[in-house]
Design a protein around this motif. Sequence first.
Motif, PDB file in Angstrom:
ATOM      1  N   ASP A 110     -12.176  -3.447   2.566  1.00 47.18           N
ATOM      2  CA  ASP A 110     -13.027  -4.560   2.975  1.00 47.18           C
ATOM      3  C   ASP A 110     -12.160  -5.785   3.270  1.00 47.18           C
ATOM      4  N   PRO A 111     -12.168  -6.280   4.503  1.00 45.76           N
ATOM      5  CA  PRO A 111     -11.343  -7.436   4.849  1.00 45.76           C
ATOM      6  C   PRO A 111     -11.618  -8.661   3.970  1.00 45.76           C
ATOM      7  N   ALA A 112     -12.870  -8.895   3.595  1.00 46.53           N
ATOM      8  CA  ALA A 112     -13.194 -10.041   2.740  1.00 46.53           C
ATOM      9  C   ALA A 112     -12.529  -9.900   1.370  1.00 46.53           C
ATOM     10  N   GLU A 113     -12.483  -8.694   0.845  1.00 47.52           N
ATOM     11  CA  GLU A 113     -11.811  -8.458  -0.440  1.00 47.52           C
ATOM     12  C   GLU A 113     -10.300  -8.641  -0.297  1.00 47.52           C
ATOM     13  N   LEU A 114      -9.755  -8.274   0.858  1.00 42.39           N
ATOM     14  CA  LEU A 114      -8.322  -8.457   1.095  1.00 42.39           C
ATOM     15  C   LEU A 114      -7.962  -9.942   1.176  1.00 42.39           C
ATOM     16  N   VAL A 115      -8.838 -10.741   1.767  1.00 43.15           N
ATOM     17  CA  VAL A 115      -8.624 -12.192   1.818  1.00 43.15           C
ATOM     18  C   VAL A 115      -8.626 -12.745   0.392  1.00 43.15           C
ATOM     19  N   GLU A 116      -9.537 -12.270  -0.442  1.00 44.09           N
ATOM     20  CA  GLU A 116      -9.589 -12.713  -1.838  1.00 44.09           C
ATOM     21  C   GLU A 116      -8.316 -12.300  -2.579  1.00 44.09           C
ATOM     22  N   THR A 117      -7.812 -11.096  -2.321  1.00 40.14           N
ATOM     23  CA  THR A 117      -6.550 -10.657  -2.918  1.00 40.14           C
ATOM     24  C   THR A 117      -5.422 -11.598  -2.525  1.00 40.14           C
ATOM     25  N   LEU A 118      -5.350 -11.956  -1.255  1.00 34.33           N
ATOM     26  CA  LEU A 118      -4.336 -12.900  -0.773  1.00 34.33           C
ATOM     27  C   LEU A 118      -4.423 -14.218  -1.527  1.00 34.33           C
ATOM     28  N   ARG A 119      -5.618 -14.754  -1.658  1.00 37.27           N
ATOM     29  CA  ARG A 119      -5.807 -16.051  -2.318  1.00 37.27           C
ATOM     30  C   ARG A 119      -5.481 -15.982  -3.814  1.00 37.27           C
ATOM     31  N   VAL A 120      -5.920 -14.932  -4.491  1.00 38.85           N
ATOM     32  CA  VAL A 120      -5.683 -14.798  -5.935  1.00 38.85           C
ATOM     33  C   VAL A 120      -4.186 -14.643  -6.223  1.00 38.85           C
ATOM     34  N   GLN A 121      -3.515 -13.792  -5.453  1.00 44.27           N
ATOM     35  CA  GLN A 121      -2.090 -13.583  -5.682  1.00 44.27           C
ATOM     36  C   GLN A 121      -1.279 -14.837  -5.360  1.00 44.27           C
ATOM     37  N   THR A 122      -1.615 -15.514  -4.282  1.00 48.82           N
ATOM     38  CA  THR A 122      -0.918 -16.739  -3.908  1.00 48.82           C
ATOM     39  C   THR A 122      -1.137 -17.821  -4.963  1.00 48.82           C
ATOM     40  N   VAL A 150      -5.531 -16.256 -12.687  1.00 52.79           N
ATOM     41  CA  VAL A 150      -6.956 -16.170 -12.974  1.00 52.79           C
ATOM     42  C   VAL A 150      -7.498 -14.870 -12.381  1.00 52.79           C
ATOM     43  N   GLY A 151      -7.997 -13.994 -13.235  1.00 55.36           N
ATOM     44  CA  GLY A 151      -8.539 -12.709 -12.780  1.00 55.36           C
ATOM     45  C   GLY A 151      -7.486 -11.713 -12.325  1.00 55.36           C
ATOM     46  N   LEU A 152      -6.222 -11.933 -12.681  1.00 56.45           N
ATOM     47  CA  LEU A 152      -5.142 -11.068 -12.216  1.00 56.45           C
ATOM     48  C   LEU A 152      -4.093 -10.888 -13.299  1.00 56.45           C
ATOM     49  N   ARG A 153      -3.762  -9.648 -13.553  1.00 56.08           N
ATOM     50  CA  ARG A 153      -2.655  -9.306 -14.443  1.00 56.08           C
ATOM     51  C   ARG A 153      -2.102  -7.992 -13.903  1.00 56.08           C
ATOM     52  N   ALA A 154      -0.936  -8.068 -13.219  1.00 52.13           N
ATOM     53  CA  ALA A 154      -0.386  -6.891 -12.554  1.00 52.13           C
ATOM     54  C   ALA A 154       1.117  -6.802 -12.801  1.00 52.13           C
ATOM     55  N   ARG A 155       1.607  -5.567 -12.725  1.00 45.76           N
ATOM     56  CA  ARG A 155       3.033  -5.310 -12.949  1.00 45.76           C
ATOM     57  C   ARG A 155       3.489  -4.265 -11.938  1.00 45.76           C
ATOM     58  N   ARG A 156       4.696  -4.451 -11.407  1.00 41.79           N
ATOM     59  CA  ARG A 156       5.275  -3.490 -10.467  1.00 41.79           C
ATOM     60  C   ARG A 156       6.761  -3.358 -10.738  1.00 41.79           C
ATOM     61  N   GLU A 157       7.297  -2.215 -10.362  1.00 34.69           N
ATOM     62  CA  GLU A 157       8.742  -2.016 -10.441  1.00 34.69           C
ATOM     63  C   GLU A 157       9.152  -1.010  -9.387  1.00 34.69           C
ATOM     64  N   GLY A 158      10.435  -1.027  -9.065  1.00 37.32           N
ATOM     65  CA  GLY A 158      10.941  -0.092  -8.068  1.00 37.32           C
ATOM     66  C   GLY A 158      12.454  -0.135  -8.009  1.00 37.32           C
ATOM     67  N   PRO A 159      13.038   0.856  -7.350  1.00 40.26           N
ATOM     68  CA  PRO A 159      14.504   0.939  -7.276  1.00 40.26           C
ATOM     69  C   PRO A 159      15.095  -0.105  -6.324  1.00 40.26           C
ATOM     70  N   LEU A 160      16.325  -0.493  -6.618  1.00 38.48           N
ATOM     71  CA  LEU A 160      17.089  -1.387  -5.750  1.00 38.48           C
ATOM     72  C   LEU A 160      18.324  -0.656  -5.254  1.00 38.48           C
ATOM     73  N   THR A 161      18.731  -0.964  -4.052  1.00 43.19           N
ATOM     74  CA  THR A 161      19.999  -0.427  -3.570  1.00 43.19           C
ATOM     75  C   THR A 161      21.111  -1.088  -4.386  1.00 43.19           C
ATOM     76  N   PRO A 162      22.274  -0.452  -4.507  1.00 47.90           N
ATOM     77  CA  PRO A 162      23.382  -1.082  -5.246  1.00 47.90           C
ATOM     78  C   PRO A 162      23.738  -2.470  -4.715  1.00 47.90           C
ATOM     79  N   ARG A 163      23.712  -2.628  -3.405  1.00 44.48           N
ATOM     80  CA  ARG A 163      24.020  -3.933  -2.809  1.00 44.48           C
ATOM     81  C   ARG A 163      22.989  -4.991  -3.204  1.00 44.48           C
ATOM     82  N   ASP A 164      21.690  -4.629  -3.126  1.00 47.78           N
ATOM     83  CA  ASP A 164      20.636  -5.568  -3.513  1.00 47.78           C
ATOM     84  C   ASP A 164      20.712  -5.912  -4.995  1.00 47.78           C
ATOM     85  N   ALA A 165      21.059  -4.935  -5.822  1.00 49.72           N
ATOM     86  CA  ALA A 165      21.175  -5.181  -7.264  1.00 49.72           C
ATOM     87  C   ALA A 165      22.308  -6.157  -7.558  1.00 49.72           C
ATOM     88  N   ARG A 166      23.461  -5.970  -6.913  1.00 51.33           N
ATOM     89  CA  ARG A 166      24.598  -6.887  -7.110  1.00 51.33           C
ATOM     90  C   ARG A 166      24.223  -8.299  -6.674  1.00 51.33           C
TER      91      ARG A 166
END
Length: 189
Positions: A110-122, A150-166
């Motif tokens: 739903d585009p309206a929900e995506l707009v709300e996601t944008l606003r909440v995360q920002t 407000v209304g958001l609690r999220a966590r993410r992780e992912g790999p980094l290239t060796p160059r990006d990690a340095r």
Amino acid sequence: MESPRPDRGILTQVRADRHATDTARFAMLHDAADTLLDELAERYMVDRRETKELLGPDEALVRMVRLMPRTPAAGPLAIAFTDFPGLAVRLGRWWAEALPACGCDDCAEDPAELVETLRVQTSALIEGGLWERVRRGVGGSWFETRLIGVGLRARREGPLTPRDAREARRSGFAAAVQWAPWPRSRPAG
């Protein structure tokens, strides 16, 4: 939603899908993002930079807007306007969001929900709710992010290239970084 791969540009996951018949419904995301960027540039002490950039090696040039707070302790915001139409949003260093994540008819985002996601995360970024760090493991280095608002609690992780990690460790991300709230503009008068 699977976290975007940090080695593939800001948001190459958003692509026109042959099972997406009504992609025009996502055009409102561009209008909402433009409105949000204008509001934020007026309300906060930020530098606004607009460029045309490639999102990945096989992608077309897209409009990219960055808001860089005038205090280095506050996290930046970047929004790419994809041709899908959609948005590629980056908060701080590693938090990335594809809006829509897929865009196909089956997912029925739903585009309206995506707009709300944008606003909440920002809003969470602006209020100082983004935490990021690099951690080393047996198989290499990983980024870890947390976004709390407000209304958001999220966590993410992912790999980094060796160059990006340095580069991240050189930039101070070996220890956890809690981005500061954005500085407000002084009212005129």
